[in-house]
Design a protein around this motif. Structure first.
Motif, PDB file in Angstrom:
ATOM      1  N   ALA A  92       0.819  -1.365   0.013  1.00  0.00           N
ATOM      2  CA  ALA A  92       0.116   0.099  -0.110  1.00  0.00           C
ATOM      3  C   ALA A  92       0.688   1.250   0.116  1.00  0.00           C
ATOM      4  CB  ALA A  92      -0.831  -0.018   1.230  1.00  0.00           C
ATOM      5  N   ASP A  93       2.164   1.137   0.567  1.00  0.00           N
ATOM      6  CA  ASP A  93       2.843   2.524   0.772  1.00  0.00           C
ATOM      7  C   ASP A  93       4.234   2.163   0.453  1.00  0.00           C
ATOM      8  OD1 ASP A  93       3.406   1.708   3.244  1.00  0.00           O
ATOM      9  OD2 ASP A  93       1.971   2.850   4.199  1.00  0.00           O
ATOM     10  N   ASP A  94       5.207   3.171   0.607  1.00  0.00           N
ATOM     11  CA  ASP A  94       6.633   2.887   0.406  1.00  0.00           C
ATOM     12  C   ASP A  94       7.364   2.090   1.622  1.00  0.00           C
ATOM     13  OD1 ASP A  94       6.539   4.099  -2.165  1.00  0.00           O
ATOM     14  OD2 ASP A  94       7.371   6.128  -1.148  1.00  0.00           O
ATOM     15  N   GLY A  95       6.558   2.152   2.827  1.00  0.00           N
ATOM     16  CA  GLY A  95       7.139   1.370   4.029  1.00  0.00           C
ATOM     17  C   GLY A  95       7.037  -0.012   3.647  1.00  0.00           C
ATOM     18  N   ASP A  96       5.682  -0.205   3.067  1.00  0.00           N
ATOM     19  CA  ASP A  96       5.336  -1.702   2.592  1.00  0.00           C
ATOM     20  C   ASP A  96       6.352  -2.196   1.433  1.00  0.00           C
ATOM     21  OD1 ASP A  96       3.286  -1.915   4.390  1.00  0.00           O
ATOM     22  OD2 ASP A  96       1.775  -1.368   3.070  1.00  0.00           O
ATOM     23  N   LEU A  97       6.486  -1.263   0.702  1.00  0.00           N
ATOM     24  CA  LEU A  97       7.523  -1.671  -0.402  1.00  0.00           C
ATOM     25  C   LEU A  97       8.743  -2.020   0.044  1.00  0.00           C
ATOM     26  CD1 LEU A  97       8.380  -2.025  -3.432  1.00  0.00           C
ATOM     27  CD2 LEU A  97       8.873   0.426  -3.350  1.00  0.00           C
ATOM     28  N   GLU A  98       9.293  -1.355   1.070  1.00  0.00           N
ATOM     29  CA  GLU A  98      10.758  -1.402   1.540  1.00  0.00           C
ATOM     30  C   GLU A  98      10.888  -2.602   2.362  1.00  0.00           C
ATOM     31  OE1 GLU A  98      12.689   1.726   3.462  1.00  0.00           O
ATOM     32  OE2 GLU A  98      12.695   3.020   1.727  1.00  0.00           O
ATOM     33  N   GLN A  99       9.761  -3.149   3.099  1.00  0.00           N
ATOM     34  CA  GLN A  99       9.702  -4.318   3.861  1.00  0.00           C
ATOM     35  C   GLN A  99       9.697  -5.414   3.118  1.00  0.00           C
ATOM     36  OE1 GLN A  99       6.292  -4.536   6.527  1.00  0.00           O
ATOM     37  NE2 GLN A  99       7.060  -6.253   7.566  1.00  0.00           N
ATOM     38  N   MET A 100       8.858  -5.388   2.094  1.00  0.00           N
ATOM     39  CA  MET A 100       8.406  -6.546   1.053  1.00  0.00           C
ATOM     40  C   MET A 100       9.438  -7.004  -0.043  1.00  0.00           C
ATOM     41  SD  MET A 100       4.344  -6.505   1.256  1.00  0.00           S
ATOM     42  CE  MET A 100       3.408  -5.508   2.434  1.00  0.00           C
ATOM     43  N   SER A 101      10.184  -5.829  -0.351  1.00  0.00           N
ATOM     44  CA  SER A 101      11.169  -5.921  -1.517  1.00  0.00           C
ATOM     45  C   SER A 101      12.283  -6.876  -1.045  1.00  0.00           C
ATOM     46  CB  SER A 101      11.451  -4.760  -1.966  1.00  0.00           C
ATOM     47  OG  SER A 101      12.244  -4.087  -0.941  1.00  0.00           O
ATOM     48  N   ASP A 102      13.321  -6.847  -1.919  1.00  0.00           N
ATOM     49  CA  ASP A 102      14.504  -7.520  -1.675  1.00  0.00           C
ATOM     50  C   ASP A 102      15.617  -6.480  -1.561  1.00  0.00           C
ATOM     51  OD1 ASP A 102      13.954 -10.308  -1.541  1.00  0.00           O
ATOM     52  OD2 ASP A 102      13.953 -10.383  -3.809  1.00  0.00           O
ATOM     53  N   LEU A 103      15.205  -5.490  -0.972  1.00  0.00           N
ATOM     54  CA  LEU A 103      16.360  -4.613  -0.990  1.00  0.00           C
ATOM     55  C   LEU A 103      17.467  -4.763  -0.069  1.00  0.00           C
ATOM     56  CD1 LEU A 103      16.918  -1.351  -0.997  1.00  0.00           C
ATOM     57  CD2 LEU A 103      15.715  -1.223   1.313  1.00  0.00           C
ATOM     58  N   ALA A 104      17.334  -5.961   0.929  1.00  0.00           N
ATOM     59  CA  ALA A 104      18.631  -6.347   1.461  1.00  0.00           C
ATOM     60  C   ALA A 104      19.493  -7.271   0.591  1.00  0.00           C
ATOM     61  CB  ALA A 104      18.070  -7.538   2.541  1.00  0.00           C
ATOM     62  N   LEU A 105      19.197  -7.850  -0.655  1.00  0.00           N
ATOM     63  CA  LEU A 105      19.877  -8.333  -1.474  1.00  0.00           C
ATOM     64  C   LEU A 105      20.943  -7.313  -2.106  1.00  0.00           C
ATOM     65  CD1 LEU A 105      17.628 -10.617  -3.551  1.00  0.00           C
ATOM     66  CD2 LEU A 105      18.999 -11.209  -1.937  1.00  0.00           C
ATOM     67  N   ILE A 106      20.546  -5.988  -2.054  1.00  0.00           N
ATOM     68  CA  ILE A 106      21.624  -5.215  -2.844  1.00  0.00           C
ATOM     69  C   ILE A 106      22.394  -4.308  -1.905  1.00  0.00           C
ATOM     70  CG2 ILE A 106      19.999  -5.161  -4.966  1.00  0.00           C
ATOM     71  CD1 ILE A 106      19.032  -2.443  -3.794  1.00  0.00           C
ATOM     72  N   GLY A 107      22.133  -4.148  -0.428  1.00  0.00           N
ATOM     73  CA  GLY A 107      22.855  -3.682   0.359  1.00  0.00           C
ATOM     74  C   GLY A 107      22.235  -2.493   0.420  1.00  0.00           C
ATOM     75  N   LYS A 108      22.925  -1.502   1.216  1.00  0.00           N
ATOM     76  CA  LYS A 108      22.277  -0.082   1.871  1.00  0.00           C
ATOM     77  C   LYS A 108      22.162   0.588   0.659  1.00  0.00           C
ATOM     78  CE  LYS A 108      23.261   3.443   5.249  1.00  0.00           C
ATOM     79  NZ  LYS A 108      22.208   3.269   5.967  1.00  0.00           N
ATOM     80  N   ALA A 109      20.742   1.370   0.473  1.00  0.00           N
ATOM     81  CA  ALA A 109      20.512   2.123  -0.419  1.00  0.00           C
ATOM     82  C   ALA A 109      19.465   3.386  -0.061  1.00  0.00           C
ATOM     83  CB  ALA A 109      19.653   1.382  -1.407  1.00  0.00           C
ATOM     84  N   THR A 110      19.421   4.409  -0.649  1.00  0.00           N
ATOM     85  CA  THR A 110      18.939   5.654  -0.314  1.00  0.00           C
ATOM     86  C   THR A 110      17.805   5.772  -1.413  1.00  0.00           C
ATOM     87  OG1 THR A 110      20.603   6.430   0.541  1.00  0.00           O
ATOM     88  CG2 THR A 110      18.819   8.123   0.230  1.00  0.00           C
ATOM     89  N   PRO A 111      16.466   6.302  -0.854  1.00  0.00           N
ATOM     90  CA  PRO A 111      15.385   6.349  -1.960  1.00  0.00           C
ATOM     91  C   PRO A 111      15.735   7.862  -2.739  1.00  0.00           C
ATOM     92  CG  PRO A 111      14.394   6.101   0.201  1.00  0.00           C
ATOM     93  CD  PRO A 111      15.908   6.289   0.153  1.00  0.00           C
ATOM     94  N   ILE A 112      15.327   7.719  -3.930  1.00  0.00           N
ATOM     95  CA  ILE A 112      15.499   8.726  -4.777  1.00  0.00           C
ATOM     96  C   ILE A 112      13.842   9.169  -5.127  1.00  0.00           C
ATOM     97  CG2 ILE A 112      15.978   9.681  -7.082  1.00  0.00           C
ATOM     98  CD1 ILE A 112      18.140   7.533  -7.191  1.00  0.00           C
ATOM     99  N   GLY A 113      13.341  10.046  -4.225  1.00  0.00           N
ATOM    100  CA  GLY A 113      11.842  10.245  -4.550  1.00  0.00           C
ATOM    101  C   GLY A 113      11.020   9.255  -3.749  1.00  0.00           C
ATOM    102  N   ALA A 114       9.583   9.770  -4.096  1.00  0.00           N
ATOM    103  CA  ALA A 114       8.585   9.088  -3.558  1.00  0.00           C
ATOM    104  C   ALA A 114       8.154   7.658  -4.713  1.00  0.00           C
ATOM    105  CB  ALA A 114       7.293   9.833  -3.234  1.00  0.00           C
ATOM    106  N   GLY A 115       7.759   6.493  -4.053  1.00  0.00           N
ATOM    107  CA  GLY A 115       7.289   5.733  -4.826  1.00  0.00           C
ATOM    108  C   GLY A 115       6.161   5.890  -5.487  1.00  0.00           C
ATOM    109  N   ARG A 116       5.580   4.640  -6.528  1.00  0.00           N
ATOM    110  CA  ARG A 116       4.292   4.974  -7.051  1.00  0.00           C
ATOM    111  C   ARG A 116       3.607   3.766  -7.322  1.00  0.00           C
ATOM    112  NH1 ARG A 116       3.886   6.300 -12.475  1.00  0.00           N
ATOM    113  NH2 ARG A 116       5.083   5.017 -13.763  1.00  0.00           N
ATOM    114  N   GLU A 117       2.398   3.696  -7.551  1.00  0.00           N
ATOM    115  CA  GLU A 117       1.574   2.722  -7.888  1.00  0.00           C
ATOM    116  C   GLU A 117       1.866   1.895  -9.020  1.00  0.00           C
ATOM    117  OE1 GLU A 117      -3.049   1.224  -7.239  1.00  0.00           O
ATOM    118  OE2 GLU A 117      -2.548   3.245  -6.869  1.00  0.00           O
TER     119      GLU A 117
END
Length: 188
Positions: A92-117
C-alpha cells in the motif's frame, strides 16, 4: 446557410474535444502500466543464474539486459514470496515496499523520491528508485501482490543506462512469459 455550416463545424469540433477530454481525464490519475517501451531503449532480456545465496525465500529468476540494448548494463531479479504480503492492504505504501522487496540483496540504498503505484497483470503494487551506496549503480524496487502472496522485483541499473528504465521493466513484467511465471509461482 453559412451560419448553419459554421455552427455544425464548431459543434462537431467541440464534441470531439469533449470526447478526448472524457477519455484522457480519468486515465491521467491511473497507476503506471507499461505495455510498450517508450524512447530509445529496446531491451532484450536474457535469463541468467540467480547470483544470491540461499535464504528463506529461495531462488528466483534473474535476467540481464546488455548495454547495447538498454544503454547500460541492467540486472533484473524476480522472485515470489508466498504468504508474506499483508492480505488486506497489499503493497500500500513505500514502507510496505521496503519491507516486502529484496532491498537486503543489494545492500544499503537511499530512496530517490517517492514511490508510485504500479499494475502488473491483475496485481497492484508499488515501485521506487534508489541510489545504491558504495557504487555507481541505481536500483528500482518493485513489489506487487495477489491476495497474501507477492512478487518482489529488483532492477540494478549500471552507469550509462537511462535514469528511468521503469517502463521497460514494467513492460517485461507484464509480458506473457513473466505473467505465466507469476501465475505458476503464486499458484493463481
Amino acid at each position: 446557410m453559412r451560419l448553419t455550416t459554421k455552427f455544425v463545424a464548431i459543434s462537431g469540433a467541440t464534441a470531439l474535444l469533449c470526447a478526448a477530454a472524457a477519455v484522457w481525464i480519468p486515465r491521467s490519475g491511473e497507476p503506471a502500466r507499461a505495455t510498450a517501451v517508450s524512447g530509445e531503449v529496446r531491451p532484450v532480456w536474457t535469463e541468467t543464474d540467480w547470483p544470491f545465496a540461499a535464504d528463506p525465500w529461495g531462488k528466483g529468476k534473474a535476467f540481464r539486459c546488455t548495454a547495447d540494448n538498454c544503454g547500460g548494463e541492467v540486472q533484473l531479479y524476480v522472485r515470489a514470496k508466498l504468504g508474506f504480503c499483508n492480505c488486506a492492504t497489499g503493497v500500500a505504501d513505500d514502507g510496505d515496499l521496503e519491507q516486502m522487496s529484496d532491498l537486503a540483496l543489494i545492500g544499503k540504498a537511499t530512496p530517490i523520491g517517492a514511490g508510485r503505484e504500479i499494475i502488473v497483470g491483475p496485481m497492484r503494487g508499488r515501485s521506487r528508485a534508489y541510489r545504491v551506496e558504495g557504487n555507481r549503480n541505481a536500483a528500482l524496487l518493485l513489489a506487487f501482490n495477489q491476495r497474501c502472496d507477492m512478487v518482489a522485483a529488483t532492477a540494478l541499473v549500471g552507469p550509462g543506462a537511462p535514469a528511468s528504465l521503469e517502463p521497460a521493466v514494467l513492460a517485461f513484467l507484464n509480458s506473457d512469459l513473466m505473467l505465466k511465471w507469476a501465475e505458476v509461482a503464486l499458484g493463481l
